[in-house]
Each structure stands twice: as C-alpha cells, then as structure tokens.
Design an enzyme around this catalytic site. Structure first.
Site, PDB file in Angstrom:
ATOM      1  N   ARG A 122      61.564  38.733  26.262  1.00 50.19           N
ATOM      2  CA  ARG A 122      61.097  40.007  26.846  1.00 50.19           C
ATOM      3  C   ARG A 122      59.707  40.401  26.351  1.00 50.19           C
ATOM      4  O   ARG A 122      59.350  41.574  26.348  1.00 50.19           O
ATOM      5  CB  ARG A 122      62.084  41.139  26.578  1.00 50.19           C
ATOM      6  CG  ARG A 122      63.466  40.915  27.159  1.00 50.19           C
ATOM      7  CD  ARG A 122      64.285  42.199  27.207  1.00 50.19           C
ATOM      8  NE  ARG A 122      65.657  41.912  27.596  1.00 50.19           N
ATOM      9  CZ  ARG A 122      66.652  41.715  26.726  1.00 50.19           C
ATOM     10  NH1 ARG A 122      66.414  41.800  25.444  1.00 50.19           N
ATOM     11  NH2 ARG A 122      67.858  41.426  27.155  1.00 50.19           N
ATOM     12  N   ASN A 164      40.968  45.443  45.210  1.00 46.40           N
ATOM     13  CA  ASN A 164      41.334  44.481  46.248  1.00 46.40           C
ATOM     14  C   ASN A 164      40.321  44.399  47.377  1.00 46.40           C
ATOM     15  O   ASN A 164      40.594  43.787  48.413  1.00 46.40           O
ATOM     16  CB  ASN A 164      42.722  44.821  46.803  1.00 46.40           C
ATOM     17  CG  ASN A 164      43.787  44.471  45.806  1.00 46.40           C
ATOM     18  OD1 ASN A 164      44.015  43.298  45.534  1.00 46.40           O
ATOM     19  ND2 ASN A 164      44.409  45.467  45.215  1.00 46.40           N
ATOM     20  N   HIS A 188      40.034  41.274  49.307  1.00 51.65           N
ATOM     21  CA  HIS A 188      41.199  40.453  48.966  1.00 51.65           C
ATOM     22  C   HIS A 188      42.250  40.373  50.070  1.00 51.65           C
ATOM     23  O   HIS A 188      43.016  39.428  50.107  1.00 51.65           O
ATOM     24  CB  HIS A 188      41.862  40.957  47.681  1.00 51.65           C
ATOM     25  CG  HIS A 188      41.142  40.506  46.445  1.00 51.65           C
ATOM     26  ND1 HIS A 188      39.825  40.801  46.209  1.00 51.65           N
ATOM     27  CD2 HIS A 188      41.554  39.759  45.383  1.00 51.65           C
ATOM     28  CE1 HIS A 188      39.458  40.279  45.043  1.00 51.65           C
ATOM     29  NE2 HIS A 188      40.484  39.637  44.525  1.00 51.65           N
ATOM     30  N   ARG A 246      43.631  51.526  41.421  1.00 50.03           N
ATOM     31  CA  ARG A 246      43.463  50.115  41.117  1.00 50.03           C
ATOM     32  C   ARG A 246      43.401  49.249  42.363  1.00 50.03           C
ATOM     33  O   ARG A 246      42.860  48.144  42.345  1.00 50.03           O
ATOM     34  CB  ARG A 246      44.618  49.659  40.209  1.00 50.03           C
ATOM     35  CG  ARG A 246      44.444  48.254  39.715  1.00 50.03           C
ATOM     36  CD  ARG A 246      45.375  47.989  38.558  1.00 50.03           C
ATOM     37  NE  ARG A 246      45.286  46.606  38.134  1.00 50.03           N
ATOM     38  CZ  ARG A 246      45.918  46.115  37.085  1.00 50.03           C
ATOM     39  NH1 ARG A 246      46.688  46.901  36.356  1.00 50.03           N
ATOM     40  NH2 ARG A 246      45.800  44.850  36.764  1.00 50.03           N
ATOM     41  N   HIS A 249      39.371  30.951  45.018  1.00 48.41           N
ATOM     42  CA  HIS A 249      39.619  32.396  45.098  1.00 48.41           C
ATOM     43  C   HIS A 249      38.332  33.201  45.338  1.00 48.41           C
ATOM     44  O   HIS A 249      38.262  34.010  46.262  1.00 48.41           O
ATOM     45  CB  HIS A 249      40.315  32.874  43.825  1.00 48.41           C
ATOM     46  CG  HIS A 249      40.567  34.350  43.801  1.00 48.41           C
ATOM     47  ND1 HIS A 249      41.512  34.957  44.606  1.00 48.41           N
ATOM     48  CD2 HIS A 249      39.969  35.362  43.109  1.00 48.41           C
ATOM     49  CE1 HIS A 249      41.502  36.264  44.403  1.00 48.41           C
ATOM     50  NE2 HIS A 249      40.575  36.536  43.489  1.00 48.41           N
ATOM     51  N   LYS A 265      47.521  41.638  34.683  1.00 49.30           N
ATOM     52  CA  LYS A 265      48.305  41.009  35.749  1.00 49.30           C
ATOM     53  C   LYS A 265      48.584  39.564  35.380  1.00 49.30           C
ATOM     54  O   LYS A 265      47.668  38.808  35.043  1.00 49.30           O
ATOM     55  CB  LYS A 265      47.532  41.035  37.069  1.00 49.30           C
ATOM     56  CG  LYS A 265      47.540  42.361  37.767  1.00 49.30           C
ATOM     57  CD  LYS A 265      46.947  42.172  39.156  1.00 49.30           C
ATOM     58  CE  LYS A 265      46.863  43.468  39.911  1.00 49.30           C
ATOM     59  NZ  LYS A 265      46.321  43.252  41.268  1.00 49.30           N
ATOM     60  N   GLU A 270      48.977  49.929  39.383  1.00 49.21           N
ATOM     61  CA  GLU A 270      48.464  49.740  40.730  1.00 49.21           C
ATOM     62  C   GLU A 270      49.108  50.664  41.744  1.00 49.21           C
ATOM     63  O   GLU A 270      49.526  50.244  42.820  1.00 49.21           O
ATOM     64  CB  GLU A 270      48.686  48.271  41.149  1.00 49.21           C
ATOM     65  CG  GLU A 270      47.795  47.840  42.285  1.00 49.21           C
ATOM     66  CD  GLU A 270      47.722  46.334  42.416  1.00 49.21           C
ATOM     67  OE1 GLU A 270      48.658  45.650  42.053  1.00 49.21           O
ATOM     68  OE2 GLU A 270      46.680  45.855  42.886  1.00 49.21           O
ATOM     69  N   LYS A 330      36.239  47.292  35.619  1.00 48.01           N
ATOM     70  CA  LYS A 330      37.673  47.011  35.771  1.00 48.01           C
ATOM     71  C   LYS A 330      38.494  47.815  34.775  1.00 48.01           C
ATOM     72  O   LYS A 330      39.536  48.366  35.109  1.00 48.01           O
ATOM     73  CB  LYS A 330      37.955  45.516  35.533  1.00 48.01           C
ATOM     74  CG  LYS A 330      37.907  44.670  36.776  1.00 48.01           C
ATOM     75  CD  LYS A 330      38.734  43.380  36.598  1.00 48.01           C
ATOM     76  CE  LYS A 330      40.197  43.591  36.884  1.00 48.01           C
ATOM     77  NZ  LYS A 330      40.985  42.341  36.825  1.00 48.01           N
ATOM     78  N   GLU A 388      33.420  37.324  42.519  1.00 46.61           N
ATOM     79  CA  GLU A 388      34.155  38.488  42.011  1.00 46.61           C
ATOM     80  C   GLU A 388      33.212  39.522  41.404  1.00 46.61           C
ATOM     81  O   GLU A 388      33.468  40.725  41.460  1.00 46.61           O
ATOM     82  CB  GLU A 388      35.168  38.043  40.943  1.00 46.61           C
ATOM     83  CG  GLU A 388      36.510  37.601  41.493  1.00 46.61           C
ATOM     84  CD  GLU A 388      37.360  38.771  41.966  1.00 46.61           C
ATOM     85  OE1 GLU A 388      38.073  38.584  42.963  1.00 46.61           O
ATOM     86  OE2 GLU A 388      37.328  39.865  41.361  1.00 46.61           O
ATOM     87  N   HIS A 397      42.940  36.722  50.352  1.00 49.86           N
ATOM     88  CA  HIS A 397      44.213  36.106  49.970  1.00 49.86           C
ATOM     89  C   HIS A 397      44.823  35.334  51.133  1.00 49.86           C
ATOM     90  O   HIS A 397      45.370  34.248  50.954  1.00 49.86           O
ATOM     91  CB  HIS A 397      45.206  37.164  49.485  1.00 49.86           C
ATOM     92  CG  HIS A 397      45.127  37.397  48.007  1.00 49.86           C
ATOM     93  ND1 HIS A 397      45.577  38.555  47.413  1.00 49.86           N
ATOM     94  CD2 HIS A 397      44.669  36.619  46.990  1.00 49.86           C
ATOM     95  CE1 HIS A 397      45.379  38.482  46.107  1.00 49.86           C
ATOM     96  NE2 HIS A 397      44.831  37.321  45.823  1.00 49.86           N
TER      97      HIS A 397
END
Lengths: 363, 363
Positions: free
Chosen positions: B121, B243, B246, B239, B262, B143, B235, B225, B185, B250
């Site tokens: 965990r 994107n 994206h 946040r 990417h 993330k 998010e 960021k 990016e 994506h």
C-alpha cells in the site's frame, strides 16, 4: 467525526448502519450518484442472495448496470482477478465518473476497492459489506488489497469509498464459522476501547447472541475504527493500534494455509500477545483470562498448530509494520489501554517461546 | 509552494534541479533516507549510462541496493512488468519503510511509481527522471500509470514521491527525437502560462537551443505544474488545464500505434485544438500560427495520418475527462489564457471536421 445511532461520518464519506437497508438503497445512493454506469462486483456465494435486488434498485434509479462475479474465497484476491475486472470495465467503456459497488464480504471489498482505486487512477466506490467481518473491519478505513504468494495483502492501496452501506440483517444468513470470525475482530476493538463497549461484549455468551447484539456491536466497532482512522489515514502511528492480535495472527493465517480464517487467527494472536505481555508483567494480571473467556464462549480458537514453528517466526518477518530491525508490537496494559512495544526482530523467538511452551488457560 | 532558482517545494516533497546533481546524490538523499533496502528501477537504455554511479553512491550512504532493469519502451508499462517488479521486492523482503528509486524516462517513472504506490500500500519513492519529457512532465504531480490494450495510462494511481532529482545534463545524451518530444510538453506549459515563460520559448530556434536553455525551461515548466498540482492534486478542476493538446494527442498516440511519441502527439493536438477554436472565433486570430511556429522550428510534427479517421473519434471516447455525455476540452483564448469548453460527445465530429479538412499553416 459526527456520530449518531445509525450513521458515522468520516472525512469524506458516511457509514450507514440499518437493518433492512438493502431493501431501500435509493434513499442512500440517489443523493450521491447521478445516473451513470455501475459495475456491481460480487462473488458466487453472495451474488445469488442479493445481486438481483441490488441491480433492480440501481436500474430503477436510472443507472446502467454491469454485474461482475468472481469466485468466492481468498484466492480471488489475485492479479488475475484484478485484470479480469479491469478489462471488463474498459470493455464497457467505464470512465472516471462511473462507479463500482462492492457487494460481498472482505474478499470482494478488498478486491473491488483495489480495482476502483487504480482504474483510471480511481473511480467512485460504494461498499456494501455483507459479512460481519467486512462490516466491522475491512469496509472502513480505506484499505484495499490483493495477496501474493509471499503474503496476504502485500499489494493494495489506501482508497476511501464514497459511502458504506451496512445491513446487519445480512449476517443472519452467514455460516456460523463466519459469524464467529467477525466477532473475533469485534472483541479486538472492544479490548482496545474498554468501557461500555467491553460491557456489550460481555453480554455475548453464544453465537446467537452476536446476532441479537449485532447493531450495537457493529456500531461500536466502526465508531472506534473511524475515530482512529480519521486521525491517521495512512497508518503512520495511531492506526497501528488496530493491529492488536494481527502480528501473530497474520503470520498464522499465512502458514496455516487457509485452515484459519482471519478472525480466528486474530483471536489466537490476541490471546498469545496478551499472555506474553502478562507474563512479562507489562499487562495487568487476569487480562489474558478476560479476553480468552470472551473468545472461547463463542467457540473461537485459542491455539494453532503452527504457533512457534520456524515457519511461524519467518512469516512474521513479512509484517508491514517492521521498521528497520524492529517489529512494532501492539499490546494492552489492561482492557481499554492499548500500547506499542518495539521489539528487535532478533529477539522475537526469545520473547514468545516461553509463552508458547505453556498452555493458555481457558476459563 | 516555495520557489527558488533550483528548488521547488510541493506539499510534501521537493524538486531539485541542478546540472551535475547525479554526481553528488548524498547531499539530497542522506537527509531524507536512513540506511535501508533500495530497489533502483531502470531500463536497459538508461541503466548502462547511470546505474553504476547511482548504486555506488547509495552503497556509500549505507543502503543495500537491488537493481531491477526493465526493457526500454512503452510496452514495459504492463501488468507483466508490474508483477515481475513486485515479486522481486517481495523476494528481497522489502518492507514499507524501504525505498524505490526510479531512474529513467517517463516509462520507468510511471511504472516504478505505480509499483511503489501499491507495494504494501505504498513505499517511499525518489524519482530521478533522465529524459526531458519525464523531467518536465511525468515526474511532478504524482501520476503513475500502466497501459491497457484499451488505452494508455488506463490503470494507475495518484502517489507523491518523497523527492524528485533532476540533472538537466542528462538530456545531452538523449536522441534528438526524444529531446524535441520533451520540448513539445514545454511549449504546452509556456502557452498556458504566457508572459516571461513564452519569451524564453521564443529563444528556441533549433534543437540545440533546447539544451542551452534547459535549466530555465525545466524550471519554468515545473514551477507552473507545481502551482497547478498543489491547488488540485486529484484532478478535479484546475489540473485538467494541463491536458491542453492531450485530448486529441492521446487519441492519436493510441491509434498511430507507436508511430507518434507522446510529445509529438501533444504537439499535433495543440495545433489542431487551437486551430479549431480560432476558426470558431473563440481564440485570438494568429494564436495557432504563434504556437505552430514554436513547434515547427525544432521539427515537431503538426499533422498525423489518422487525424479525423473513424478510429480517431472512437479513441477520444476513452478520454479520462469524459463526464456523462460531455468531453471537457482545454483551449487557450490567447497565449497565457487557458479555458475549458465542455462539448457534447455527439458533436465531436461536427466540431473538428471543418478544421481537419483544411491545412494548418506552418509559418
């Protein structure tokens, strides 16, 4: 934490405890979830009893429902089942705003909770625990898990559900052994809390009494767990108290290879950790007898074959509470007075051997 | 968030940015980690360059080190590698107080981060990103992820590292395509922030300029960021700004089947989402040209084969930002002024088709 008779509020979610609540789910779910896609994850023991009823109510609320059934039993807490469930969610185009309902005992709760926590980095989750153990133990606190060959609950996450719905009437259909197992966890909570909680436990003289006292016992256990978890979500300190009986218990569970259920292993663990500290003079005389009396009256075991074996000591080394060369033991000074004791791993055997060679009295 | 030249502090951890930092890790790691077991997770591209140096320094600090190497490339973000790594940790008796160092690009960071988040965990994690993309993108924000056949990053967690160590000198050994990809990016961040950040970006006329401006570019990207992530860890709102580019990106990445990296897919995504909103009159005239100029100067792509195909629209439906029947698009009103636009899924095609049929100008 606010607390009324049938409702306990944690940081971000509520636990509702009410007899017959499974018959009117809309009252609780409607205020929380707009119509969406819902996967009801259950197992092939619990599913046949309740899933039709749950599905019908969710559809009535406007949800689209997918039923995902896993085989009953601990072996479903596996990578394999995680992947099967995740693939089903993806195939059904579940997005992050959709939801999962976990309907079943601890295995379903742990597995479905883990899946909910990692699918798209977390989708909404409602826990409906149907076994006494899951109701008092695994449904509150946000622990999710699967097992590895190396040990139980070795993989998992901390992930809070949106809501926990407990219908104590579901425990009436449990096999006696599962009912009693859940009660082992309740005795653990009561021993840590003491006071009026310990008094309720003293009213239980046989398994049927557990059902009679169910609502009070479940409520007291969850209220205690909630108060602890609220103060220590990530298990940095206080929350470790809940591991009373678990250091020995988890090791036994692991090596007895399915012979001991979780609550049974914890019962043995509590008996022996208390006996060990009582022998050292760190626990009030007579405390072991008080605890074992409660456990024995409902038929919980006080010994296990593998106690003290080499495998037993080895298994303790997988404990998640090991820090450096120490293992943090939880014991009680007396009923209602828990404490920590950090023990060098190298002294584990010396510490427990004397007590394992003597028989704990069952009065 | 505090912010100095070479240090950005997030809620619970710091990001250190310093040329040559890989040579003196003790300065940063010693204050944080007592001697323990450490698994250094890397890949077979990055490992040969840096792992010996990192291992030697960790041993010098008193740690016991296990090196775990995965095959380089996106296919390592798989269930299979997760299980291999987790089994290695268990076999080496890693406990919760031990640690993981992720040494590599975005794939290693995402994979090792996910493993760290679910083993027992959650165990301690230090990120040492060595690609420009990972330095500016995936190492900050917590993330973690692996891929499914159904889509990239479909499984993962939000899990904060203890520390992020960035040595900009590592990008000097990157293949040009990976350097430029990371810059895609950076242009995204600069377009969202505007002001002095956009001015730095305008100094980049060729790939070699990226290396010259590396420290400023990395610092500005991460500072932005961090400010966004601090205000919205899970998010829920702000946040989602990150994107930008994206939603289309994506989808392209998924269906171009490895042909687009990417940062390249995001470049195409930014160009087309901006063109679409400019055509609608919601983005200031000339903004598309401003963005595509920055991308084109270093050789980033502005078009992709599958743009506008049936598969392209289908792939967008797996977007994690879909809510009910809407997809939340991020666009900019002008450089430095981002905004959201919720679009009905059923109108996706009508919205993008006109702009896909015309050629974006490359000035």
């Amino acid at each position: 934490m606010s607390e009324e008779k049938n409702e306990i509020t944690l940081k971000n979610y509520q636990v509702k405890i009410q007899d017959g609540l499974l018959q009117h789910l809309a009252e609780f779910i409607k205020p929380l979830w707009q119509p969406k896609k819902i996967a009801v994850i259950t197992d092939d023991n619990v599913g046949p009893l309740y899933v039709d009823k749950v599905e019908a109510q969710l559809i009535e609320m406007g949800h689209r429902v997918v039923i995902l059934t896993v085989p009953a039993g601990e072996t479903s807490k596996s990578w394999e089942q995680v992947q099967v469930l995740i693939d089903s969610l993806a195939q059904n185009n579940f997005v992050r705003s959709d939801g999962i309902v976990a309907l079943g005992g601890g295995v379903v709760g742990d597995l479905a909770g883990f899946v909910a926590s990692i699918y798209m980095r977390g989708i909404s989750l409602i826990q409906i625990p149907t076994s006494l153990l899951a109701q008092v133990d695994s449904s509150v606190g946000g622990k999710t898990a699967i097992d590895l060959n190396a040990g139980k609950n070795m993989v998992g996450s901390f992930y809070q559900p949106n809501l926990v719905l407990i219908d104590p009437s579901t425990i009436q259909t449990l096999p006696k052994r599962m009912l009693v197992e859940g009660y082992g966890e309740i005795v653990k909570c009561a021993a840590l809390v003491g006071g009026s909680f310990w008094e309720i436990v003293q009213k239980v003289h046989q398994p049927a009494d557990i059902i009679l006292q169910a609502e009070s016992l479940i409520h007291a256990s969850i209220a205690f767990k909630a108060s602890v978890v609220m103060r220590d979500e990530k298990e940095n300190g206080l929350r470790k108290l809940l591991n009373f009986g678990h250091t020995l218990g988890h090791a036994l569970e692991l090596i007895e290879d399915g012979q001991l259920m979780h609550g049974e292993a914890v019962a043995v663990g509590m008996a022996y950790i208390t006996a060990a500290f009582e022998k050292k003079g760190m626990t009030a005389a007579g405390t072991t007898a008080e605890i074992t009396a409660r456990l024995a009256q409902v038929g919980l075991p006080l010994v296990a074959n593998q106690l003290g074996s080499a495998a037993f000591y080895r298994a303790m080394l997988h404990d998640k509470k090991i820090k450096g060369d120490q293992i943090i033991l939880v014991y009680i000074k007396k009923i209602g007075e828990p404490a920590f004791y950090p023990l060098k791993i190298t002294e584990l055997k010396k510490w427990f051997e004397p007590i394992l060679n003597s028989q704990i009295e069952d009065n």
